[in-house]
Motif scaffolding. Sequence first.
Motif, PDB file in Angstrom:
ATOM      1  N   TYR A  30       0.833  -1.189   0.000  1.00 22.44           N
ATOM      2  CA  TYR A  30       0.000   0.000   0.000  1.00 22.44           C
ATOM      3  C   TYR A  30       0.872   1.244   0.000  1.00 22.44           C
ATOM      4  N   HIS A  31       0.407   2.267  -0.705  1.00 23.32           N
ATOM      5  CA  HIS A  31       1.087   3.557  -0.672  1.00 23.32           C
ATOM      6  C   HIS A  31       0.704   4.342   0.575  1.00 23.32           C
ATOM      7  N   VAL A  32      -0.557   4.182   0.993  1.00 20.70           N
ATOM      8  CA  VAL A  32      -1.089   4.990   2.086  1.00 20.70           C
ATOM      9  C   VAL A  32      -1.980   4.134   2.983  1.00 20.70           C
ATOM     10  N   GLY A  33      -1.860   4.372   4.277  1.00 19.99           N
ATOM     11  CA  GLY A  33      -2.765   3.758   5.237  1.00 19.99           C
ATOM     12  C   GLY A  33      -3.257   4.827   6.202  1.00 19.99           C
ATOM     13  N   ILE A  34      -4.522   4.763   6.549  1.00 22.36           N
ATOM     14  CA  ILE A  34      -5.086   5.687   7.525  1.00 22.36           C
ATOM     15  C   ILE A  34      -5.804   4.845   8.574  1.00 22.36           C
ATOM     16  N   ALA A  35      -5.344   4.961   9.808  1.00 18.17           N
ATOM     17  CA  ALA A  35      -5.916   4.198  10.914  1.00 18.17           C
ATOM     18  C   ALA A  35      -6.620   5.174  11.854  1.00 18.17           C
ATOM     19  N   VAL A  36      -7.943   5.116  11.862  1.00 17.54           N
ATOM     20  CA  VAL A  36      -8.726   5.997  12.725  1.00 17.54           C
ATOM     21  C   VAL A  36      -9.124   5.189  13.962  1.00 17.54           C
ATOM     22  N   VAL A  37      -8.637   5.612  15.100  1.00 15.99           N
ATOM     23  CA  VAL A  37      -8.847   4.940  16.383  1.00 15.99           C
ATOM     24  C   VAL A  37      -8.552   3.432  16.244  1.00 15.99           C
ATOM     25  N   PRO A  38      -7.318   3.099  15.873  1.00 16.18           N
ATOM     26  CA  PRO A  38      -6.982   1.682  15.658  1.00 16.18           C
ATOM     27  C   PRO A  38      -6.827   0.926  16.970  1.00 16.18           C
ATOM     28  N   LYS A  39      -6.780  -0.375  16.855  1.00 18.47           N
ATOM     29  CA  LYS A  39      -6.596  -1.259  18.010  1.00 18.47           C
ATOM     30  C   LYS A  39      -5.354  -2.117  17.778  1.00 18.47           C
ATOM     31  N   PRO A  40      -4.144  -1.514  17.812  1.00 17.74           N
ATOM     32  CA  PRO A  40      -2.941  -2.260  17.482  1.00 17.74           C
ATOM     33  C   PRO A  40      -2.500  -3.262  18.548  1.00 17.74           C
ATOM     34  N   GLN A  41      -3.104  -3.202  19.729  1.00 14.09           N
ATOM     35  CA  GLN A  41      -2.802  -4.149  20.801  1.00 14.09           C
ATOM     36  C   GLN A  41      -4.132  -4.695  21.345  1.00 14.09           C
ATOM     37  N   PRO A  42      -4.734  -5.654  20.652  1.00 15.03           N
ATOM     38  CA  PRO A  42      -6.080  -6.085  21.033  1.00 15.03           C
ATOM     39  C   PRO A  42      -6.182  -6.641  22.446  1.00 15.03           C
ATOM     40  N   HIS A  43      -5.093  -7.111  23.018  1.00 12.19           N
ATOM     41  CA  HIS A  43      -5.182  -7.639  24.382  1.00 12.19           C
ATOM     42  C   HIS A  43      -5.461  -6.529  25.397  1.00 12.19           C
ATOM     43  N   LEU A  44      -5.227  -5.257  25.004  1.00 15.63           N
ATOM     44  CA  LEU A  44      -5.524  -4.131  25.884  1.00 15.63           C
ATOM     45  C   LEU A  44      -6.902  -3.531  25.618  1.00 15.63           C
ATOM     46  N   TYR A  45      -7.516  -3.955  24.523  1.00 17.07           N
ATOM     47  CA  TYR A  45      -8.819  -3.433  24.134  1.00 17.07           C
ATOM     48  C   TYR A  45      -9.887  -4.049  25.027  1.00 17.07           C
ATOM     49  N   ASN A  46     -10.724  -3.230  25.605  1.00 15.16           N
ATOM     50  CA  ASN A  46     -11.662  -3.658  26.619  1.00 15.16           C
ATOM     51  C   ASN A  46     -13.069  -3.690  26.046  1.00 15.16           C
ATOM     52  N   ALA A  47     -13.335  -4.570  25.108  1.00 10.43           N
ATOM     53  CA  ALA A  47     -14.653  -4.604  24.485  1.00 10.43           C
ATOM     54  C   ALA A  47     -15.230  -6.011  24.549  1.00 10.43           C
ATOM     55  N   TRP A  48     -16.420  -6.099  25.053  1.00  7.50           N
ATOM     56  CA  TRP A  48     -17.065  -7.407  25.179  1.00  7.50           C
ATOM     57  C   TRP A  48     -17.270  -8.062  23.825  1.00  7.50           C
TER      58      TRP A  48
ATOM     59  N   GLU B 256       7.392  -3.619  11.900  1.00 10.80           N
ATOM     60  CA  GLU B 256       8.638  -3.568  11.128  1.00 10.80           C
ATOM     61  C   GLU B 256       8.387  -3.692   9.631  1.00 10.80           C
ATOM     62  N   GLY B 257       7.242  -4.210   9.240  1.00  9.55           N
ATOM     63  CA  GLY B 257       6.921  -4.349   7.825  1.00  9.55           C
ATOM     64  C   GLY B 257       6.275  -3.117   7.211  1.00  9.55           C
ATOM     65  N   LEU B 258       6.092  -2.058   7.998  1.00 13.52           N
ATOM     66  CA  LEU B 258       5.429  -0.861   7.471  1.00 13.52           C
ATOM     67  C   LEU B 258       6.237  -0.241   6.337  1.00 13.52           C
ATOM     68  N   LYS B 259       5.560  -0.040   5.225  1.00 12.77           N
ATOM     69  CA  LYS B 259       6.126   0.677   4.079  1.00 12.77           C
ATOM     70  C   LYS B 259       5.053   1.650   3.624  1.00 12.77           C
ATOM     71  N   GLY B 260       5.460   2.747   3.049  1.00 12.32           N
ATOM     72  CA  GLY B 260       4.483   3.733   2.606  1.00 12.32           C
ATOM     73  C   GLY B 260       4.153   4.701   3.723  1.00 12.32           C
ATOM     74  N   ASN B 261       3.078   5.407   3.535  1.00 12.76           N
ATOM     75  CA  ASN B 261       2.665   6.470   4.461  1.00 12.76           C
ATOM     76  C   ASN B 261       1.539   5.976   5.356  1.00 12.76           C
ATOM     77  N   LEU B 262       1.645   6.312   6.632  1.00 15.40           N
ATOM     78  CA  LEU B 262       0.623   5.929   7.596  1.00 15.40           C
ATOM     79  C   LEU B 262       0.211   7.142   8.405  1.00 15.40           C
TER      80      LEU B 262
ATOM     81  N   SER C 183       8.635   6.172   9.498  1.00 18.04           N
ATOM     82  CA  SER C 183       7.996   7.469   9.311  1.00 18.04           C
ATOM     83  C   SER C 183       6.477   7.281   9.325  1.00 18.04           C
ATOM     84  N   PHE C 184       5.788   8.142  10.057  1.00 24.20           N
ATOM     85  CA  PHE C 184       4.330   8.084  10.121  1.00 24.20           C
ATOM     86  C   PHE C 184       3.836   9.436  10.605  1.00 24.20           C
ATOM     87  N   ASP C 185       2.549   9.664  10.477  1.00 26.24           N
ATOM     88  CA  ASP C 185       1.918  10.882  10.969  1.00 26.24           C
ATOM     89  C   ASP C 185       0.895  10.491  12.025  1.00 26.24           C
TER      90      ASP C 185
END
Length: 120
Positions: free
Chosen positions: A1-19, A45-51, A80-82
């Motif tokens: 992907y050239h671009v990724g946009i993560a709006v309120v992502p859950k990159p660590q699901p074990h910390l996510y508190n949702a039933w 580590e595999g991130l390439k492109g813009n995030l 690199s990311f924003d």
Amino acid sequence: YHVGIAVVPKPQPHLYNAWFQEIYMQTREVNPEGYEKSAPIHFAEGLKGNLLIITGSGETNTHIQIIEGLVDRLIELGKSFDYMVYPNRDHGLREGPGTVVHVRMLIARYLLNHLPPGPK
């Protein structure tokens, strides 16, 4: 992907508190492999492109520390990311005058600035 946009992502699901997560994944104790494989933080580590990562500091569902773990990992890896944090905004990023328009304009600008023109 050239671009990724993560709006309120859950990159660590074990910390996510949702039933509803546990409905599909069970608990981390029962399904450790599922939680490991579904955690984007483990693939940073595999991130390439813009995030672009977007969240609100008042988020009560996906707490900011879940996201900042990924931010720390990307920094550690020299990626690199924003990152945009809307102050005192919750999961829907709707609180405060102008927020909804600002979020949508941010996403539109990011795509316009980072996607190559034309079809592929």
